[in-house]
Design an enzyme around this catalytic site. Structure first.
Site, PDB file in Angstrom:
ATOM      1  N   GLU A 177       8.782   6.285  -2.593  1.00 52.61           N
ATOM      2  CA  GLU A 177       8.744   6.508  -4.036  1.00 52.61           C
ATOM      3  C   GLU A 177       9.777   5.636  -4.758  1.00 52.61           C
ATOM      4  O   GLU A 177      10.928   5.532  -4.308  1.00 52.61           O
ATOM      5  CB  GLU A 177       9.046   7.971  -4.379  1.00 52.61           C
ATOM      6  CG  GLU A 177       7.815   8.840  -4.451  1.00 52.61           C
ATOM      7  CD  GLU A 177       7.570   9.588  -3.170  1.00 52.61           C
ATOM      8  OE1 GLU A 177       7.969   9.068  -2.098  1.00 52.61           O
ATOM      9  OE2 GLU A 177       6.992  10.685  -3.240  1.00 52.61           O
ATOM     10  N   LYS A 214     -13.295  -5.765  -5.581  1.00 54.85           N
ATOM     11  CA  LYS A 214     -14.602  -6.237  -6.048  1.00 54.85           C
ATOM     12  C   LYS A 214     -14.671  -7.760  -5.849  1.00 54.85           C
ATOM     13  O   LYS A 214     -14.617  -8.188  -4.707  1.00 54.85           O
ATOM     14  CB  LYS A 214     -14.817  -5.796  -7.499  1.00 54.85           C
ATOM     15  CG  LYS A 214     -14.824  -4.256  -7.634  1.00 54.85           C
ATOM     16  CD  LYS A 214     -15.166  -3.800  -9.041  1.00 54.85           C
ATOM     17  CE  LYS A 214     -15.309  -2.297  -9.132  1.00 54.85           C
ATOM     18  NZ  LYS A 214     -14.075  -1.596  -9.512  1.00 54.85           N
ATOM     19  N   ASP A 271      -9.681  -4.569 -18.945  1.00 50.11           N
ATOM     20  CA  ASP A 271      -9.937  -4.098 -17.579  1.00 50.11           C
ATOM     21  C   ASP A 271     -10.880  -5.111 -16.952  1.00 50.11           C
ATOM     22  O   ASP A 271     -12.075  -5.156 -17.276  1.00 50.11           O
ATOM     23  CB  ASP A 271     -10.567  -2.694 -17.644  1.00 50.11           C
ATOM     24  CG  ASP A 271     -10.934  -2.148 -16.280  1.00 50.11           C
ATOM     25  OD1 ASP A 271     -10.927  -2.927 -15.303  1.00 50.11           O
ATOM     26  OD2 ASP A 271     -11.248  -0.947 -16.190  1.00 50.11           O
ATOM     27  N   THR A 280      -9.077  -3.628 -10.343  1.00 43.16           N
ATOM     28  CA  THR A 280      -9.137  -3.223  -8.944  1.00 43.16           C
ATOM     29  C   THR A 280      -9.074  -4.484  -8.096  1.00 43.16           C
ATOM     30  O   THR A 280      -9.165  -5.601  -8.610  1.00 43.16           O
ATOM     31  CB  THR A 280     -10.445  -2.456  -8.645  1.00 43.16           C
ATOM     32  OG1 THR A 280     -11.548  -3.194  -9.170  1.00 43.16           O
ATOM     33  CG2 THR A 280     -10.419  -1.073  -9.261  1.00 43.16           C
ATOM     34  N   TYR A 284       7.052   6.408   3.444  1.00 43.09           N
ATOM     35  CA  TYR A 284       7.179   6.908   2.071  1.00 43.09           C
ATOM     36  C   TYR A 284       8.191   6.045   1.327  1.00 43.09           C
ATOM     37  O   TYR A 284       9.229   5.696   1.886  1.00 43.09           O
ATOM     38  CB  TYR A 284       7.634   8.369   2.057  1.00 43.09           C
ATOM     39  CG  TYR A 284       6.489   9.301   1.711  1.00 43.09           C
ATOM     40  CD1 TYR A 284       5.831   9.184   0.495  1.00 43.09           C
ATOM     41  CD2 TYR A 284       6.066  10.275   2.608  1.00 43.09           C
ATOM     42  CE1 TYR A 284       4.779  10.018   0.179  1.00 43.09           C
ATOM     43  CE2 TYR A 284       5.012  11.114   2.297  1.00 43.09           C
ATOM     44  CZ  TYR A 284       4.364  10.982   1.075  1.00 43.09           C
ATOM     45  OH  TYR A 284       3.322  11.790   0.751  1.00 43.09           O
ATOM     46  N   ARG A 313      -9.203  -1.484  -1.171  1.00 43.18           N
ATOM     47  CA  ARG A 313      -9.301  -0.536  -2.281  1.00 43.18           C
ATOM     48  C   ARG A 313      -7.913  -0.397  -2.888  1.00 43.18           C
ATOM     49  O   ARG A 313      -6.955  -0.092  -2.170  1.00 43.18           O
ATOM     50  CB  ARG A 313      -9.744   0.855  -1.815  1.00 43.18           C
ATOM     51  CG  ARG A 313     -10.970   0.913  -0.952  1.00 43.18           C
ATOM     52  CD  ARG A 313     -12.200   0.465  -1.650  1.00 43.18           C
ATOM     53  NE  ARG A 313     -12.552   1.313  -2.746  1.00 43.18           N
ATOM     54  CZ  ARG A 313     -13.822   1.573  -3.100  1.00 43.18           C
ATOM     55  NH1 ARG A 313     -14.820   1.073  -2.409  1.00 43.18           N
ATOM     56  NH2 ARG A 313     -14.083   2.324  -4.138  1.00 43.18           N
TER      57      ARG A 313
HETATM   58  N1  DSN Z   1     -17.779   2.333  -9.404  1.00 46.42           N
HETATM   59  C1  DSN Z   1     -17.477   1.006  -9.854  1.00 46.42           C
HETATM   60  C2  DSN Z   1     -18.695   0.155  -9.910  1.00 46.42           C
HETATM   61  O1  DSN Z   1     -19.567   0.328  -9.066  1.00 46.42           O
HETATM   62  O2  DSN Z   1     -18.805  -0.704 -10.766  1.00 46.42           O
HETATM   63  C3  DSN Z   1     -16.734   0.999 -11.129  1.00 46.42           C
HETATM   64  O3  DSN Z   1     -15.621   1.777 -11.024  1.00 46.42           O
END
Ligand code: DSN
Length: 424
Positions: free
Chosen positions: A60, A233, A204, A230, A58, A239
């Site tokens: 914080e 991707k 974004d 994120t 932890y 994640r």
């Molecule tokens: N769920 C994601 C996607 O598949 O593009 C976006 O957050």
């Protein structure tokens, strides 16, 4: 690697049911052509960091200002990851604690807006994201949301419409970014519109971050004051998410992430983000990103040859949105038939879709995962040929079995990062 092997043994002995399901998922990921454009294969190094002892902690707060003792290594890790993020994206400040993309966007709104102020983002059925002001999301409940759309004929963002809407609605923040937009964003123009109406500009870049750092998509900096992404991707990490911003927003962003919205950071994820950023700073990764785009263009070209209708007529990035209407099949049925044949994609609304979101007209495909396996343009043409056969005969069980076998053969020749199955 010894600990990883021991950990695998421990899981098998402690929880054979979960172990078996993970192994089955691993095999599924190994022997299918995965075309969901938001998915990828994280490297073994990323997964090792994710599954490390850092999950036990932890912490914080932020490096040097924690509410727990015992942070000597955690502080070093988070500082290192912040520095890597700043260097890779060329930004003044990085917060690497958001649990994922939606919490990251929520933190930006919390930091910069008062409840009820106006968010202007791209409409979800036109390719935008839930958190950009779509009506079922917190971003439309706690804020006033207005939405821009794509042009009905070109299916591209109509920047004149965006400007007009911004002048009329005077949003406090303009958001760019999408989950289903196959074209480049004009960050410069969006930045100018935001400046003109005295709005913040949030880019974004979750879908395209890997392309941005590789220089195969325009960079949102310096046009956007805040960038969210994120990591899992095109950036090919764990994640998780990051908020990157100008120094002037740093305090507000940090306070929004903690203590306003989140508790303890997921330190195992932070470390894995660091690994992914290190990987993304290499020439090998830049070549990967270039190939992602080459592959998407090859796949799109072959699909066009075969009479598929592509939204906007093609792609500039990693993603292709297909309207299946002229093929006499809806998105959901098409995606299900493809899955039976070992080709995994998702059904997706198309702009101005006359059908409902749970059974839309389109499917969405992309090349980040197959490119991570080393597949190239020849394989993309083969994948398009399989898609064509399956979409033409979605109920043909024999065809599905045959294609699935051929897909498995192909996948056997292209090992997947982070996956230990090798026998197909
Ligand atoms: N769920 C994601 C996607 O598949 O593009 C976006 O957050």
């Amino acid at each position: 690697m010894l600990e990883v092997e021991q950990a695998k043994l421990a899981l098998e002995q402690t929880d054979p049911e979960i172990f078996r399901l993970i192994k089955e998922e691993e095999r599924y990921q190994f022997e299918t052509v995965r075309l969901i454009p938001s998915e990828n294969y994280a490297s073994a190094a990323v997964m090792q960091a994710t599954g490390s002892v850092l999950t036990n902690k932890y912490s914080e707060g932020y490096p040097g200002k924690r509410y727990y003792e015992g942070q000597r290594y955690i502080d070093q890790i988070e500082t290192l990851v912040q520095e890597r993020a700043k260097a890779l994206f060329g930004v003044e400040h990085a917060n690497v604690q958001p649990y994922s993309g939606s919490p990251a966007n929520m933190a930006v709104y919390y930091a910069l807006l008062e409840p009820g102020e106006t968010i202007m983002g791209m409409s979800l059925p036109h390719g935008g994201h839930l958190t950009h002001g779509w009506n079922v999301n917190f971003s439309a409940r706690f804020y006033r949301a207005v939405q821009y759309t794509v042009h009905p004929e070109t299916h591209r963002i109509d920047y004149d419409q965006v400007r007009e809407l911004a002048r009329k609605e005077r949003p406090k923040i303009i958001v760019s970014g999408a989950t289903a937009y196959p074209r480049e964003f004009d960050f410069k123009t969006l930045g100018e519109i935001a400046r003109e109406v005295e709005a913040y500009f949030l880019a974004d870049i979750s879908h395209i971050a890997g392309l941005v750092v590789a220089g195969v998509h325009p960079h949102p900096v310096p046009h956007a004051g805040v960038v969210t992404t994120t990591i899992h991707k095109t950036l090919r990490g764990p994640r998780g998410a990051m908020i990157l911003c100008r120094q002037e927003h740093a305090d507000a962003i940090d306070r929004a992430v903690f203590p306003a919205l989140q508790g303890g950071p997921h330190n195992h994820t932070t470390a894995a983000i660091g690994v992914a950023l290190r990987e993304a700073a290499t020439e090998e990764f830049r070549e990967y990103a270039r190939q992602v785009v080459r592959n998407a263009k090859a796949l799109a070209g072959e699909l066009l040859e075969r009479g598929f209708r592509l939204i906007s007529g093609g792609t500039d990035n990693h993603l292709i949105l297909i309207d299946l209407t002229n093929k006499g099949i809806f998105g959901k049925k098409g995606a299900q038939a493809l899955d039976r044949a070992g080709i995994v994609c998702n059904y997706n609304p198309i702009p101005y879709d006359p059908r409902k979101p749970f059974s839309p007209s389109g499917i969405r495909i992309g090349t980040p995962a197959v490119t991570s396996r080393g597949m190239g343009e020849a394989e993309m043409r083969q994948i398009a040929a399989w898609m064509d056969q399956v979409i033409a005969a979605p109920e043909d069980a024999e065809l599905a079995v045959r294609v699935r076998g051929e897909v498995r053969e192909l996948c056997r020749a292209f090992p997947a990062p982070g996956i230990t199955v090798t026998d197909g």
